[in-house]
Design an enzyme around this catalytic site. Structure first.
Site, PDB file in Angstrom:
ATOM      1  CD  GLU A  18      -3.124   0.922   2.096  1.00  0.00           C
ATOM      2  OE1 GLU A  18      -3.435  -0.244   2.404  1.00  0.00           O
ATOM      3  OE2 GLU A  18      -3.824   1.906   2.405  1.00  0.00           O
TER       4      GLU A  18
ATOM      5  CE  LYS B  76      -5.895   2.928   9.002  1.00  0.00           C
ATOM      6  NZ  LYS B  76      -5.491   3.054   7.573  1.00  0.00           N
TER       7      LYS B  76
ATOM      8  CD  GLU C 157      -7.548   6.086   6.326  1.00  0.00           C
ATOM      9  OE1 GLU C 157      -6.734   5.174   6.096  1.00  0.00           O
ATOM     10  OE2 GLU C 157      -7.408   7.250   5.907  1.00  0.00           O
TER      11      GLU C 157
ATOM     12  NE  ARG D  62      -0.323   4.186  11.872  1.00  0.00           N
ATOM     13  CZ  ARG D  62      -1.011   4.578  10.796  1.00  0.00           C
ATOM     14  NH1 ARG D  62      -2.237   4.123  10.585  1.00  0.00           N
ATOM     15  NH2 ARG D  62      -0.494   5.417   9.934  1.00  0.00           N
TER      16      ARG D  62
ATOM     17  CE  LYS E  52      -1.064   8.681   9.158  1.00  0.00           C
ATOM     18  NZ  LYS E  52      -1.823   8.600   7.899  1.00  0.00           N
TER      19      LYS E  52
ATOM     20  CG  ASP F  96      -2.892  11.021   5.387  1.00  0.00           C
ATOM     21  OD1 ASP F  96      -1.939  10.455   5.949  1.00  0.00           O
ATOM     22  OD2 ASP F  96      -3.600  10.484   4.520  1.00  0.00           O
TER      23      ASP F  96
ATOM     24  CD  GLU G 108      -0.713   8.305   0.967  1.00  0.00           C
ATOM     25  OE1 GLU G 108      -0.171   7.933   2.020  1.00  0.00           O
ATOM     26  OE2 GLU G 108      -1.948   8.316   0.805  1.00  0.00           O
TER      27      GLU G 108
END
Ligand code: GCW
Length: 734
Positions: free
Chosen positions: A207, A329, A333, A366, A407, A412, A440
């Site tokens: 990913e 996580k 999402e 996370r 993060k 993001d 990303e």
């Protein structure tokens, strides 16, 4: 082409920053290695490295085995380099030890190698006090009467000290070599792999991976041939990385089973990381008790669930005694989490932590939790607020083997974001900051984008305690004011998503190797100058190259992050990437009317997100002073973050003196001119770097020019059409 082509003339794996030639200064010396009785597999790695280097470059190796009689002082000093493990490391946190000298451990018995240290350093080290004063991973390098001596407290410290000598090259053996004491700031320096075992229908094998397939998995299983993992482990050990999570935080069905049926394979991977000082972690699904155990619930309060996790952890440690722990996580999402049972994230994290506790394992939990089903019409919901709103109230509730992984920005991994206020809001929680080495949002390893300067700004940002405590100090358990003793501040670490795949050059774009290198080196020493680290990477990767190579790489890379920023989303507003192309290329409105909550609110009059307390979402109120006031006030908000915090008219004048819209026009066009100039600069290196590497970068630069031009033209045209304001320079708009 020339001799520099060596192994790369054909499609073998690129050696990255550890080509044989980089070992020439060390390998041509007479080296004595004394690893001590408890050096284990990492000690063996040091011996192997020196053996290989000296065999290649004509030096010699003497290994002093544990228990062997010490040679006399003269024969010790007949060596050019002595690498020695002196005393057992004591247990102080490594970050704290960097700033505060640890107490002498008088009660510790002298180590058998201590007389060797005295001989090698001509008494210098013992006289200054302290071969006993070592913390884990630490090393001391001294130059004494023609001999370079590296003394470490443990085998990993010796590995790090040996690579420090490799990096220094000839300088390490010169009489002006400076004595150093070095140790990492953050106790955990981690890489997370978002690798899937099964190829995911949308996200693929890795990913957000841009470097081919996974080095761990192929054909639906852990690879038989893990030689790439062994080579990767060696690269990581050389830059001080000490933890790796080997599967995606989005844990799908097959990958969930690594925790149970897959353990023998995980053990094979861990066996390859261990000799380089790297502990292996797994991403696990919070729903494992249901998915793997067949239980009706994964509720943290359920005794059967607790017992299931305890038994799962027992099995892991029976197979891999030095297993690092779990990365999780949850409620993010679509991943399962404690919310389904009316529990909070402290309940969830502590459930797993208690299963790991008897074995010394850690949960990296996370903080990337937000509502990804939001209605874009709802102007009050602000994704930037989410992590703080969820986690800050939980400060003090997490067990001490939980690290909350945050993060670096509130959204993001954007090219530019303010620092996450969560990092200042949880003084009683172990925190880790999460960076993204994989590109990303920064050009998918098709664009040159050296991220060292971004991470250096993040780690050095003085977020807390009246702007005295930076992010690196927060995550390392160091106080803000240098003269304050550290006490027992919680320390987590530094973590990042890896950019590596089974590509010949590891990272797709060969120059993206510099990002992996710089990440490891900054995690070790956050205050290091990122351009100096780039220079170090160039020297190791292209040893003995024509000076034009170094010069050109600096031209392309030093400011490439700022160049990338300048042709993409402006002034901190973020995104504008194409959701349909996996976040590659421009799509100004790509996330404007979406459920993911990342908007710019451009209309005919202006642009930006009002996140003020006075009139906006209130996000600025999550910061401590002085940042809260600085971001709240249009007059003091820095230009590069203006549109993150404020909605302003196109004619608003920046501190730079330009209007917002003219800034958007100018920097997009100027940045493309810069990128275009790189093409010729790189072309001039033909024949000076390995052919295949030259060709790969040439191909990627062509795509970067194409893509940057597309960004320029779409963003400039979009804002012209919205605002009707012409570009004062008259450059083309469509
Ligand atoms: O950056 C986003 C990515 C997702 C990723 C997620 C995360 C692994 O677009 O692909 O999922 O963040 O960090 O969990």
């Amino acid at each position: 082409m020339s001799a520099t082509d060596n192994a790369l003339g054909t499609a073998t794996v690129h050696p990255a920053w550890l080509p044989d030639a980089a070992f020439a200064p060390l390998g041509s010396r007479r080296v004595l290695v004394a690893v001590g009785p408890d050096a284990g597999p990492v000690g063996a790695t040091v011996v192997d490295e020196v053996r290989r280097a000296t065999a290649t470059h004509g030096g010699s190796l003497t290994v002093l085995a544990p228990g062997e009689a010490l040679p006399d002082a003269a024969s010790v000093r007949s060596h050019d380099l002595v690498l020695v493990v002196a005393s057992r490391a004591h247990t102080r946190g490594s970050g704290a030890a960097r700033q505060v000298p640890p107490p002498a451990l008088a009660e510790q018995p002298p180590h058998p190698n201590d007389p060797l240290v005295a001989a090698a350093t001509d008494g210098a080290l013992v006289a200054t006090g302290g071969v006993a004063d070592f913390s884990p991973d630490m090393f001391v390098r001294v130059r004494a009467a023609g001999t370079t001596v590296v003394v470490a407290g443990d085998a990993t410290g010796l590995l790090y000290g040996m690579h420090d000598v490799v990096r220094l090259g000839e300088t390490a053996f010169g009489d002006c070599a400076i004595d150093v004491t070095d140790l990492p700031v953050a106790p955990v320096r981690m890489l997370d792999h978002w690798d899937n075992i099964d190829v995911h229908p949308v996200m693929g094998q890795v990913e957000r991976g841009y470097a081919g397939g996974s080095i761990f998995y192929a054909d639906g299983r852990v690879r038989e041939d893990l030689s790439r993992v062994a080579a990767y482990a060696r690269l990581l050990g050389s830059i001080g990385i000490n933890a790796v999570a080997i599967n995606n935080v989005n844990v799908h069905r097959t990958e969930a089973r690594l925790l149970t049926d897959g353990l023998a394979d995980v053990a094979r991977v861990a066996d390859l990381f261990r000799p380089h000082g790297v502990r292996t972690y797994l991403s696990v699904s919070f729903a494992s008790p249901v998915v793997l155990g067949g239980l009706p619930t994964s509720d943290p309060a359920d005794p059967d669930v607790q017992a299931w996790w305890a038994a799962a952890a027992d099995r892991v440690y029976a197979t891999i005694p030095d297993f690092g722990g779990f990365v999780v996580k949850a409620d993010s999402e679509g991943q399962p989490g404690p919310f389904a049972y009316g529990r909070d994230h402290a309940d969830g994290a502590n459930l797993l932590a208690r299963a790991l506790r008897p074995h010394g394992g850690t949960v990296f939990w996370r903080a990337f939790v937000y509502n990804h089903e939001q209605d874009w019409r709802d102007r009050r919901t602000d994704r930037a607020r989410a992590a703080y709103d969820h986690f800050a109230p939980l400060d003090g509730r997490f067990d001490d083997n939980v690290v909350l992984q945050v993060k670096y920005g509130p959204i993001d991994f954007q090219t530019r974001e303010p620092i996450s206020p969560v990092l200042a809001a949880m003084p009683r929680t172990r925190l880790a900051v999460e960076l993204q080495v994989t590109q990303e949002y920064t050009g998918h390893q098709k664009h040159v984008c050296y991220l060292g300067p971004l991470w250096s700004q993040v780690l050095g940002f003085p977020l807390a305690e009246d702007a005295t405590r930076d992010v690196a100090r927060i995550v390392s358990g160091l106080p803000g004011h240098r003269d304050t003793p550290s006490g027992d501040l919680p320390a987590g670490g530094i973590t990042a998503v890896s950019n590596v795949g089974d590509d010949e050059f590891w990272t797709g774009h060969p120059l993206a190797q510099a990002n992996l290198y710089a990440y490891g080196r900054l995690a070790w020493e956050p205050e290091a100058d990122p351009v100096a680290l780039l220079d170090e990477w160039i020297g190791l990767t292209f040893p003995g190259a024509d000076p034009r190579v170094r010069e050109t790489l600096h031209t392309l890379m030093d400011h490439s992050w700022l160049t990338y920023e300048a042709y993409t989303a402006p002034l901190g507003v973020g995104f504008m990437v194409d959701p349909g192309r996996m976040h590659y290329g421009p799509n100004v409105d790509g996330y404007e009317y979406s459920k993911w909550g990342t908007y710019h609110f451009a209309d005919r009059d202006g642009i930006g997100v009002d996140r003020t307390v006075a009139t906006g979402t209130g996000y600025t109120g999550q910061y401590p002073a002085p940042w809260r006031e600085m971001y709240e006030d249009l007059a003091t908000c820095p230009d590069e973050l203006l549109l993150f915090f404020h909605h302003v008219p196109y004619g608003h004048v920046l501190h730079s003196g330009k209007t917002v819209v003219q800034h958007i026009y100018d920097s997009r066009a100027d940045a493309v001119d810069v990128v275009t100039s790189w093409v010729d600069a790189w072309a001039a290196l033909d024949g000076l770097v390995p052919d295949r590497l030259h060709a790969r970068v040439t191909e990627r630069l062509a795509e970067q020019v194409r893509s940057a031009t597309e960004w320029r033209d779409q963003v400039r045209s979009y804002f012209f059409r919205k605002s009707g304001v012409p570009d004062a320079t008259g450059r083309p708009i469509y």
